[in-house]
Design a protein around this motif. Structure first.
Motif, short mmCIF file in Angstrom:
data_model
loop_
_atom_site.label_atom_id
_atom_site.label_comp_id
_atom_site.label_asym_id
_atom_site.label_seq_id
_atom_site.Cartn_x
_atom_site.Cartn_y
_atom_site.Cartn_z
N GLU A 191 0.83 -1.21 0.00
CA GLU A 191 0.00 0.00 0.00
C GLU A 191 0.86 1.26 0.00
O GLU A 191 0.63 2.19 -0.78
N LEU A 192 1.85 1.28 0.89
CA LEU A 192 2.65 2.49 1.03
C LEU A 192 3.62 2.69 -0.13
O LEU A 192 3.94 3.82 -0.49
N LEU A 244 1.65 4.38 -2.71
CA LEU A 244 1.50 5.81 -2.42
C LEU A 244 2.83 6.56 -2.45
O LEU A 244 2.86 7.78 -2.37
N HIS A 257 5.01 6.61 -0.12
CA HIS A 257 5.15 7.27 1.18
C HIS A 257 6.27 6.63 1.98
O HIS A 257 6.02 5.78 2.83
#
Length: 803
Positions: free
Chosen positions: A679-680, A683, A685
């Motif tokens: 997920e990150l 993104l 991130h």
DNA sequence: AGCACGCCGACT
DNA sequence: GTCGGCGTGCTC
């Protein structure tokens, strides 16, 4: 100063110390610390490194050293000290540390030869004489391989044959033959006139030299005069010409022209990052900078300009790059900027080429070295800067002895030279980022892409969902649509298959039997191109069975998705697409890596399909789509860093898309879309990932909160292995502080390799001043019996892979 | 790591 | 009795 202290090339506990030798008078002013020498050691000759000279020794049975192998030191004072440090830090033998600093070509080659003693020739047994084929000498290797080993031994004992030990360099300097005239042009012209009739060719050669009196390589001479070797030889014999050997460098980049590039103007962020580094260089200060810059933020230009400042000061720089991204593209950028001042060191070069690059550094002919891990030992004497690009790459840690981490070596060297170190990455290791947060390293951030191009848009596709919807192929609907779209728009796609932990194993569909290696505890990998199953650890090979060895079913086939299989699938669903496949199979040949990349860069293919090796450094404007076929294969490896590695890889590969004018898109296919590292990464991130992962590391007592030591014990007998590991674990529990955590004995994730069982003990600690001492005690204690009982104990400080 | 030395079993 | 197996210890 007629006694040398020498470390001999015998990597064993008992010989891991200095030995004194008398320096023969003719060498007394020549022998210096850092030189390699040949010394008698017991009955044989071995290579050794002089580490000191002195004028008296405690030892009263000194022997003379035989001769030096170098005319000047190959290791300077700083590197000799670094070897001491490495011996302590990596717990290796001193000789191992010393050898690691030099190119493989300089390792000694040993040869044992039997010579006939002429006066005793008639006493030799006729069988021996016949076996020697009437030559005056024979190598020991030939004797062993022959049938009459015992007979030869007897002859040696009786003194009829002489046993000689040779120590040689593994490889020599390359030379070419150069032809030089021995007379002036006028004189030659005169002589040429005397060559009448038959000697037409010889006359022509002489006439050539009348016009061109300077030396010329034999090869060129033959080409321009259209003559043969014999003609030239004849003239040499007549003492009109001279043949000489001239040392040359092997030049792997011989046929390439590098256009000179100029420094680019920097973005604001780049300038802000560069400034403190240059300040450091100017003031000769040591500091470690962590250059944290998103993919495409222009880290390389910062490196280039920092290096330029160093060269301007008359100092030298080392630039480390991970092996897989040390592509010709990378090399080109440095050669274009610094031209002949750059040496390149990487595994793609032959042993000889590496040696030549090393010599360029040693002779101070270059100012910059760009290379993989081992280039950190470049013998520069005025280091002004060390850069480690892609700092997070695990390949900076050598996984065989000496188990050093290039980052640690870099910092150690930079301290002695009082110069800065730059660690650069878009996804720094948690260890480095944590240090930067604590102020141990200085953090430099570049959060924008150079031309303000946006980071690519990332889609995560749940492959379980695809399966539920009846899509059983390895391409999700979304990826397929986008692929087709790019084909129409004539834009390029990069497809990455993460093969780690997902090799193609062979399984029976009827009974589920998986074919394993008979020697190791892992499944065999299927290699399609020669239809063979191979073990990646011991090299065992066997043919593919027609029926299952267990249930005799015919439904036995290979599973797992290899790049080859994806390629076939692609050919089926997108037959018009031109695909270039890059994996170990297609890039093993020298230069093939470059060829494939060039072809892709020139738009000769629509899709570049490959393994991890395509995740790095690739920078082509027309790539607008990146697809990751299975993002989570690595996530399930038994390694506490698997989340971090997954995050890094996904971020890196996503960074390949839309680096220029065209916007980029990324499709990540996974079976665990909810995992934070996926997920990150989607993104982009890093900061959130860092915080999340740090929490986990703290809870589970892993780095950067704790240091690790991994002890692996291996032996043919399981019981012996377990018992020894148990004893070691017990010893550690008794002697280490109660704050340290000791796991074990547990079976290693690779529990058996080559018929040897493997058990581990893992130490997690924060502060353990006596640790090295205790580990030494363990090695001391067990390595005594280890040689006798074939027990091996390996100690890995700060392991990067837990197997 | 090699290599020699030395001590025991299985042969000419 | 000797040949050769490998356990032991040394290498400036």
């Amino acid at each position: 100063m007629n006694i040398a202290t020498v470390i001999v090339d015998v990597p064993a506990k008992q010989t891991d110390r200095e030995f004194d030798y008398r320096i023969p008078e003719k060498w007394t002013n020549i022998i210096q610390p850092g030189m390699r020498v040949i010394v008698p050691f017991g009955p044989r000759m071995v290579q050794g490194f002089v580490v000191g000279v002195k004028d008296h020794s405690e030892w009263n049975k000194l022997r003379n050293m035989k001769e030096p192998m170098d005319l000047e030191p190959v290791l300077n004072e700083e590197l000799l000290q670094l070897a001491d440090w490495m011996t302590r830090e990596a717990m290796c033998f001193k000789i191992t540390a010393l050898q690691a600093m030099l190119p493989a070509a300089m390792k000694a080659k040993y040869e044992k030869v039997l010579n006939i003693i002429e006066e005793k020739k008639d006493r030799l047994s006729p069988i021996v004489l016949a076996a020697m084929g009437h030559r005056s000498s024979i190598t020991w290797k030939e004797v062993i391989e022959g049938e009459h080993g015992a007979l030869f031994q007897k002859e040696v004992q009786q003194g009829h044959l002489e046993l000689v030990y040779y120590v040689k360099n593994k490889l020599n300097k390359k030379t070419i033959k150069v032809i030089r005239p021995l007379h002036t042009g006028e004189k030659l012209a005169e002589i040429a006139l005397t060559f009448t009739g038959n000697a037409k060719k010889q006359r022509e050669v002489l006439q050539y030299f009348c016009a061109h009196p300077e030396p010329i390589s034999l090869k060129e001479l033959l080409e321009v005069t259209h003559t043969s070797n014999g003609t030239v030889k004849a003239l040499v014999k007549k003492q009109l010409l001279a043949e000489e050997n001239q040392e040359v460098y092997r030049n792997p980049y011989e046929n390439r022209i590098f256009e000179r590039s100029e420094p680019l103007s920097l973005t604001n962020e780049q300038a802000l990052a560069l400034h403190p580094i240059q300040e450091n260089i100017r003031n000769k200060e040591h500091e470690v900078f962590l250059l944290y810059g998103v993919t495409g933020s222009g880290k390389t230009e910062v490196y280039l300009q920092a290096i330029a400042s160093v060269i301007e000061k008359g100092e030298e720089a080392i630039m480390l790059v991970p092996e897989i991204s040390l592509t010709p593209q990378t090399v080109k950028r440095f050669k274009e900027r610094f031209g002949e001042q750059v040496a390149v060191m990487h595994s793609g070069l032959s042993i000889g080429e590496k040696y030549d690059e090393w010599r360029k550094i040693h002779r101070k002919e270059v100012k910059v070295v760009v290379g993989a891990r081992s280039a950190i030992f470049a013998p520069f004497e005025h280091l002004g800067l060390i850069i480690i690009d892609e700092e997070h790459e695990a390949s900076y840690k050598q996984e065989e002895t000496p188990r050093y981490h290039a980052r640690d070596v870099a910092i150690e060297r930079a301290k002695s030279h009082r110069c800065p170190v730059i660690l650069g990455s878009a996804t720094p290791t948690l260890e480095s980022f944590a240090r930067a947060q604590k102020g141990v390293y200085k953090l430099l951030t570049m959060s924008r892409r150079m031309n303000e191009s946006a980071l690519p848009a990332v889609e995560i596709i749940d492959m379980r969902e695809e399966l539920r919807n009846g899509n059983r192929s390895m391409f999700s609907e979304m990826l397929l649509t986008k692929l087709t779209d790019r084909l129409e728009k004539r834009e390029q796609t990069v497809l990455m298959l993460n093969k780690r932990g997902h090799s193609s194993f062979v399984m029976c569909r009827s009974c589920g039997y998986v074919i394993h290696c008979p020697n190791c505890d892992i499944s065999l990998t299927y290699h399609r191109f020669n239809d063979i199953m191979k073990c990646h650890y011991c090299g065992h090979e066997e043919g593919m069975p027609n029926v299952c060895p267990e249930c005799e079913s015919e439904h036995i086939r290979f599973f797992g998705t290899g790049t080859q299989k994806v390629e076939e699938e692609l050919a089926k669903i997108l037959p018009e697409a031109r695909v270039i496949r890059m994996d170990v199979d297609t890039t093993s040949k020298k230069g093939s890596h470059e060829r494939l990349l060039n072809a892709f860069g020139e738009g000769k293919a629509d899709i570049l399909l490959g393994t991890q090796m395509i995740a790095k450094g690739l920078d082509f404007p027309n790539i607008t789509l990146v697809g990751v076929l299975s993002a989570d294969t690595m996530l399930h490896l038994p390694d506490f860093r698997s989340s971090e590695k997954t995050f890094q890889l996904l971020t890196q590969v996503s960074g390949r898309a839309g680096r220029h004018n065209l916007p980029g898109e990324v499709v990540i296919q996974t079976y665990t879309p909810e995992h934070y590292s996926i997920e990150l990464a989607a993104l982009q991130h890093y900061d959130s990932f860092y915080e999340r992962e740090m929490l986990i590391r703290r809870q589970s007592h892993y780095p950067p909160y704790f240091y690790l030591v991994l002890i692996t014990v291996s032996h043919e007998d399981v019981m012996k292995t377990v018992a020894t590991t148990e004893k070691i674990t017990h010893y550690l529990r008794m002697h280490l502080s109660p704050h340290s955590i000791i796991f074990g004995p547990v079976a290693s994730p690779l529990s058996r390799i080559n018929n040897r069982y493997r058990y581990q003990c893992l130490i997690k600690y924060k502060r353990e001043p006596q640790l090295h001492h205790h580990l030494h005690t363990i090695l001391e204690h067990y390595q005594q019996e280890s040689i006798q009982h074939h027990l091996t104990i390996s100690i890995d400080l700060n392991p990067q892979i837990m197997m």
